[in-house]
Design a protein around this motif. Structure first.
Motif, PDB file in Angstrom:
ATOM      1  N   MET A 133       0.847  -1.195   0.000  1.00  0.00           N
ATOM      2  CA  MET A 133       0.000   0.000   0.000  1.00  0.00           C
ATOM      3  C   MET A 133       0.883   1.247   0.000  1.00  0.00           C
ATOM      4  N   LYS A 134       0.293   2.356  -0.445  1.00  0.00           N
ATOM      5  CA  LYS A 134       1.012   3.617  -0.535  1.00  0.00           C
ATOM      6  C   LYS A 134       0.161   4.681   0.145  1.00  0.00           C
ATOM      7  N   LEU A 135       0.808   5.571   0.927  1.00  0.00           N
ATOM      8  CA  LEU A 135       0.054   6.659   1.561  1.00  0.00           C
ATOM      9  C   LEU A 135       0.636   7.994   1.126  1.00  0.00           C
ATOM     10  N   TYR A 136      -0.177   8.822   0.473  1.00  0.00           N
ATOM     11  CA  TYR A 136       0.206  10.198   0.174  1.00  0.00           C
ATOM     12  C   TYR A 136      -0.013  10.981   1.459  1.00  0.00           C
ATOM     13  N   THR A 137       1.041  11.643   1.941  1.00  0.00           N
ATOM     14  CA  THR A 137       1.005  12.196   3.288  1.00  0.00           C
ATOM     15  C   THR A 137       1.898  13.426   3.370  1.00  0.00           C
ATOM     16  N   TRP A 138       1.816  14.146   4.508  1.00  0.00           N
ATOM     17  CA  TRP A 138       2.759  15.233   4.772  1.00  0.00           C
ATOM     18  C   TRP A 138       2.996  15.285   6.277  1.00  0.00           C
ATOM     19  N   TYR A 139       4.193  15.693   6.669  1.00  0.00           N
ATOM     20  CA  TYR A 139       4.593  15.645   8.076  1.00  0.00           C
ATOM     21  C   TYR A 139       3.577  16.293   9.014  1.00  0.00           C
ATOM     22  N   GLU A 140       3.107  17.492   8.667  1.00  0.00           N
ATOM     23  CA  GLU A 140       2.265  18.232   9.602  1.00  0.00           C
ATOM     24  C   GLU A 140       0.790  17.913   9.443  1.00  0.00           C
ATOM     25  N   SER A 141       0.456  16.964   8.600  1.00  0.00           N
ATOM     26  CA  SER A 141      -0.958  16.683   8.342  1.00  0.00           C
ATOM     27  C   SER A 141      -1.544  15.747   9.402  1.00  0.00           C
ATOM     28  N   GLY A 142      -2.440  16.285  10.221  1.00  0.00           N
ATOM     29  CA  GLY A 142      -3.075  15.480  11.254  1.00  0.00           C
ATOM     30  C   GLY A 142      -3.967  14.397  10.660  1.00  0.00           C
ATOM     31  N   ASP A 163      -4.228   1.301  -2.772  1.00  0.00           N
ATOM     32  CA  ASP A 163      -4.105  -0.149  -2.595  1.00  0.00           C
ATOM     33  C   ASP A 163      -4.367  -0.770  -3.960  1.00  0.00           C
ATOM     34  N   GLY A 164      -3.306  -1.227  -4.625  1.00  0.00           N
ATOM     35  CA  GLY A 164      -3.452  -1.718  -6.005  1.00  0.00           C
ATOM     36  C   GLY A 164      -3.914  -0.579  -6.889  1.00  0.00           C
ATOM     37  N   ASP A 165      -5.007  -0.797  -7.614  1.00  0.00           N
ATOM     38  CA  ASP A 165      -5.475   0.272  -8.509  1.00  0.00           C
ATOM     39  C   ASP A 165      -6.575   1.116  -7.867  1.00  0.00           C
ATOM     40  N   ARG A 166      -6.812   0.973  -6.550  1.00  0.00           N
ATOM     41  CA  ARG A 166      -7.831   1.769  -5.859  1.00  0.00           C
ATOM     42  C   ARG A 166      -7.200   2.882  -5.039  1.00  0.00           C
ATOM     43  N   ARG A 167      -7.868   4.047  -5.020  1.00  0.00           N
ATOM     44  CA  ARG A 167      -7.398   5.156  -4.179  1.00  0.00           C
ATOM     45  C   ARG A 167      -8.554   5.646  -3.309  1.00  0.00           C
ATOM     46  N   PHE A 168      -8.225   5.960  -2.052  1.00  0.00           N
ATOM     47  CA  PHE A 168      -9.228   6.477  -1.116  1.00  0.00           C
ATOM     48  C   PHE A 168      -8.703   7.789  -0.557  1.00  0.00           C
ATOM     49  N   TRP A 169      -9.524   8.861  -0.664  1.00  0.00           N
ATOM     50  CA  TRP A 169      -8.992  10.176  -0.320  1.00  0.00           C
ATOM     51  C   TRP A 169      -9.744  10.894   0.793  1.00  0.00           C
ATOM     52  N   ASP A 170      -9.800  10.209   1.902  1.00  0.00           N
ATOM     53  CA  ASP A 170     -10.313  10.829   3.124  1.00  0.00           C
ATOM     54  C   ASP A 170      -9.854   9.941   4.274  1.00  0.00           C
TER      55      ASP A 170
END
Ligand SMILES: N[C@@H](CCC(=O)N[C@@H](CS)C(=O)NCC(=O)O)C(=O)O
Length: 216
Positions: A1-10, A58-65
């Motif tokens: 799995m991959k997580l798009y993230t940022w250090y200060e993002s709660g 996760d694979g070809d699916r993305r979840f954005w919340d």
């Protein structure tokens, strides 16, 4: 799995906490919010039309919340302890998820972001008192519950606790310290004492200055 993230993002921190609680390995993709990378045309077109992090791939699916990501993970791993499926128990979790996405988001998160980064979602610093009013409702509601039981939605921890955690932890940055919220303070300590939770904290905040600033 991959997580798009940022250090200060709660909100990203919520998904990181849950991935770690479930012991799921994942790769981090940093999206620099300070450089507005989340508003770039390619990010909006290819990753998240909302222009925000976190995004879980996760694979070809993305979840954005953050909640969508946690619900996906809980159901995928069949973890009914973290997200019960019985109607009453699930609705109890939803009480607190709703608080996370309403008073905590529009109150504590936006007051903190404005105060720390001078980025005001609506208007300017003159709106701080309004954000703090929402934030105070969140803290009062949590104090009410947590003075009666240890965890928000069940006798044990659930995704409701993670959903509420980051911006309550840092509420002093929004001008609402925990001095008059002893039950909230005890709950924060309870969360931080769990294994695979405090290992990777974000920047320290006024109420909890001793946490290491690991930033990974
Ligand atoms: N409802 C979303 C909110 C996500 C959110 O507010 N993310 C922040 C970082 S913590 C962000 O990307 N903000 C940029 C923006 O909203 O423009 C969630 O729970 O994931």
């Amino acid at each position: 799995m991959k997580l798009y993230t940022w250090y200060e993002s709660g909100n990203s921190w919520k998904v990181r906490i849950f991935l770690e609680q479930l012991e799921i390995p994942y790769e981090k993709v940093y999206v620099n919010l300070l450089e507005w990378e989340h508003k770039k045309k390619e990010f909006i077109a290819d990753v998240n039309p909302r222009g925000q992090v976190p995004v879980l791939e996760d694979g070809d699916r993305r979840f954005w919340d953050s909640t969508a990501c946690m619900v996906y993970l809980a159901r995928k791993m069949n973890r009914t302890d973290w997200l019960p499926i019985e109607p009453e128990k699930m609705a109890e979790v939803m009480h607190w998820i709703a608080l996370a996405h309403c008073e905590i988001h529009f109150g504590l998160q936006y007051a903190r972001r404005g105060t720390m980064r001078d980025r005001w979602v609506i208007g300017d610093a003159s709106h701080l008192a309004q954000y703090q009013k929402f934030g105070k409702t969140a803290l009062d509601t949590m104090e009410w519950r947590l003075s009666r039981q240890d965890w928000l939605a069940a006798p044990h921890i659930t995704i409701a606790d993670i959903a509420c955690f980051p911006y309550v932890w840092s509420s002093a940055d929004a001008g609402l310290p925990h001095d008059s919220y002893p039950a909230v303070r005890a709950w924060v300590a309870r969360c931080l004492a769990l294994p695979r939770w405090a290992e990777k904290p974000r920047a320290p905040t006024r109420d909890y200055p001793d946490m290491p600033n690991d930033q990974s």
